[in-house]
Design a protein around this motif. Structure first.
Motif, PDB file in Angstrom:
ATOM      1  N   GLU A 280       0.832  -1.199   0.000  1.00  0.00           N
ATOM      2  CA  GLU A 280       0.000   0.000   0.000  1.00  0.00           C
ATOM      3  C   GLU A 280       0.871   1.254   0.000  1.00  0.00           C
ATOM      4  OE1 GLU A 280      -3.732  -0.166   2.589  1.00  0.00           O
ATOM      5  OE2 GLU A 280      -2.419  -1.636   3.535  1.00  0.00           O
ATOM      6  N   PHE A 282       0.345   4.731   1.477  1.00  0.00           N
ATOM      7  CA  PHE A 282      -0.556   5.510   2.325  1.00  0.00           C
ATOM      8  C   PHE A 282      -0.587   6.985   1.930  1.00  0.00           C
ATOM      9  CE2 PHE A 282       0.888   1.886   4.918  1.00  0.00           C
ATOM     10  CZ  PHE A 282      -0.331   1.278   5.119  1.00  0.00           C
ATOM     11  N   GLU A 283       0.559   7.522   1.501  1.00  0.00           N
ATOM     12  CA  GLU A 283       0.598   8.937   1.122  1.00  0.00           C
ATOM     13  C   GLU A 283      -0.157   9.197  -0.175  1.00  0.00           C
ATOM     14  OE1 GLU A 283       3.903   7.066  -1.141  1.00  0.00           O
ATOM     15  OE2 GLU A 283       2.954   6.819   0.810  1.00  0.00           O
ATOM     16  N   PHE A 285      -2.987   7.402  -0.740  1.00  0.00           N
ATOM     17  CA  PHE A 285      -4.331   6.909  -0.421  1.00  0.00           C
ATOM     18  C   PHE A 285      -4.698   5.750  -1.345  1.00  0.00           C
ATOM     19  CE2 PHE A 285      -3.938  11.438   0.385  1.00  0.00           C
ATOM     20  CZ  PHE A 285      -4.170  11.495   1.751  1.00  0.00           C
ATOM     21  N   GLY A 288      -6.435   2.762   0.049  1.00  0.00           N
ATOM     22  CA  GLY A 288      -7.317   3.541   0.902  1.00  0.00           C
ATOM     23  C   GLY A 288      -8.380   2.729   1.613  1.00  0.00           C
ATOM     24  N   ASP A 290      -9.923   0.938   4.877  1.00  0.00           N
ATOM     25  CA  ASP A 290      -9.843   0.928   6.331  1.00  0.00           C
ATOM     26  C   ASP A 290      -9.995  -0.518   6.827  1.00  0.00           C
ATOM     27  OD1 ASP A 290     -12.665   0.263   6.580  1.00  0.00           O
ATOM     28  OD2 ASP A 290     -13.057   2.359   6.064  1.00  0.00           O
TER      29      ASP A 290
END
Length: 321
Positions: A280, A282-283, A285, A288, A290
């Motif tokens: 992934e 994260f920066e 998204f 994305g 959850d």
């Protein structure tokens, strides 16, 4: 129809991320002489082929076009690996500081001054269907005249030009990730040069005397030499599950490259190497998800995979049977 085997056609060697090399490779993916062009050109030529007597030529086009799909996958994945550099990219071991995206640096700062900003702004550190200048790939690149000799001549030129450009890209970077893919494509482009030259020879056109084009002595590239020593420049795969391909009627005899090898069309497909899915970002998204959504996806996947039977459907009876 086409089936996908979840393996890459060639190994991508790990190395440091390199956004500039990724952008150079975009030319080999979405440029006028790139892998998207060869894939579409050969598949359209095979779909539009006329004349049952010419089936071996249609099968040759279809086999090479199918291989080009795997080349698009390979080079696109390589570009993604070269871009996968923020924020956990720690630089080379010799760097005095961890850069970029470490020590408080802005995670995507490298997007502003390296490579193609769209790789980070639009594609979440992934490949795009564009050339190295950011121009979108165009269907107008595809040449399909309907005349067999003209199409084969054009295809030979396309493979030769693509190989020339990949040799130049090789000289632009020493990144091992980039070079592992570039070298493989250089050798396979030569195999396709041989295929089209041999097809033209069977039609009375002696293009074999000019091959290989370019005369780069690409074996001076160590990664290329390893593949040439395996004879990869003289193999062509059918990608045909039914064994109905007649491409071997054309791809046989001594190689037009005059390297002392014989052309070999006896293999259905190369073994390939395992595919891994990237981490992934994260920066970016991406993706994305959850924790709750991930749990739901996994539960759904477990149910669906339990119902999948890994077998092929029976072949439908022929209407002419």
């Amino acid at each position: 129809m086409y089936l996908h085997v979840q393996r890459l056609i060639n190994e991508i060697v790990p190395d440091e991320p390199d956004p500039a090399a990724a952008n150079a490779l975009q030319e080999g993916l979405g440029g006028q002489f790139g892998e998207m062009r060869t894939m579409m050109q050969y598949l359209f030529q095979s779909m539009n082929f006329r004349g049952s007597a010419g089936k071996p030529y249609r099968d040759l086009l279809q086999g090479i076009g199918t291989e080009e799909i795997s080349h698009v996958e390979l080079i696109g994945t390589t570009i993604s690996r070269l871009l996968d550099g923020s924020p956990r990219y720690n630089g080379k071991k010799t760097d005095p500081l961890d850069t970029p995206g470490a020590g408080g640096d802005i995670p995507l700062a490298l997007a502003l001054d390296q490579g193609n900003i769209h790789h980070y702004l639009v594609a979440a550190q992934g490949a795009l269907p564009v050339d190295s200048a950011g121009n979108p790939w165009s269907g107008s690149y595809v040449y399909n005249s309907g005349n067999l000799v003209l199409d084969l001549l054009y295809n030979l030129m396309l493979e030769s030009t693509g190989r020339l450009q990949k040799c130049r890209i090789y000289e632009m970077t020493d990144n091992k990730t980039a070079r592992s893919t570039i070298s493989y494509l250089i050798v396979r482009d030569q195999a396709h040069e041989n295929a089209y030259a041999k097809a033209l020879e069977t039609l009375g056109v002696d293009w074999g005397k000019l091959l290989p084009i370019p005369k780069t002595n690409a074996e001076k590239f160590p990664e290329v030499k390893k593949l040439v020593d395996r004879g990869l420049q003289s193999k062509q795969y059918t990608f045909d599950l039914t064994g109905a391909s007649e491409a071997g009627k054309i791809f046989r005899g001594m190689s037009p490259s005059k390297d002392g090898t014989e052309l070999d069309a006896s293999e259905q497909a190369p073994a390939g190497v395992p595919i891994t899915i990237a981490d992934e970002r994260f920066e970016e998204f991406a993706p994305g998800l959850d924790p709750e959504l991930l749990a739901l996806i996994q539960a759904t996947a477990d149910i669906e995979m339990a119902e999948v039977q890994p077998v092929y459907a029976p072949v439908a009876p022929s209407d002419k049977g």
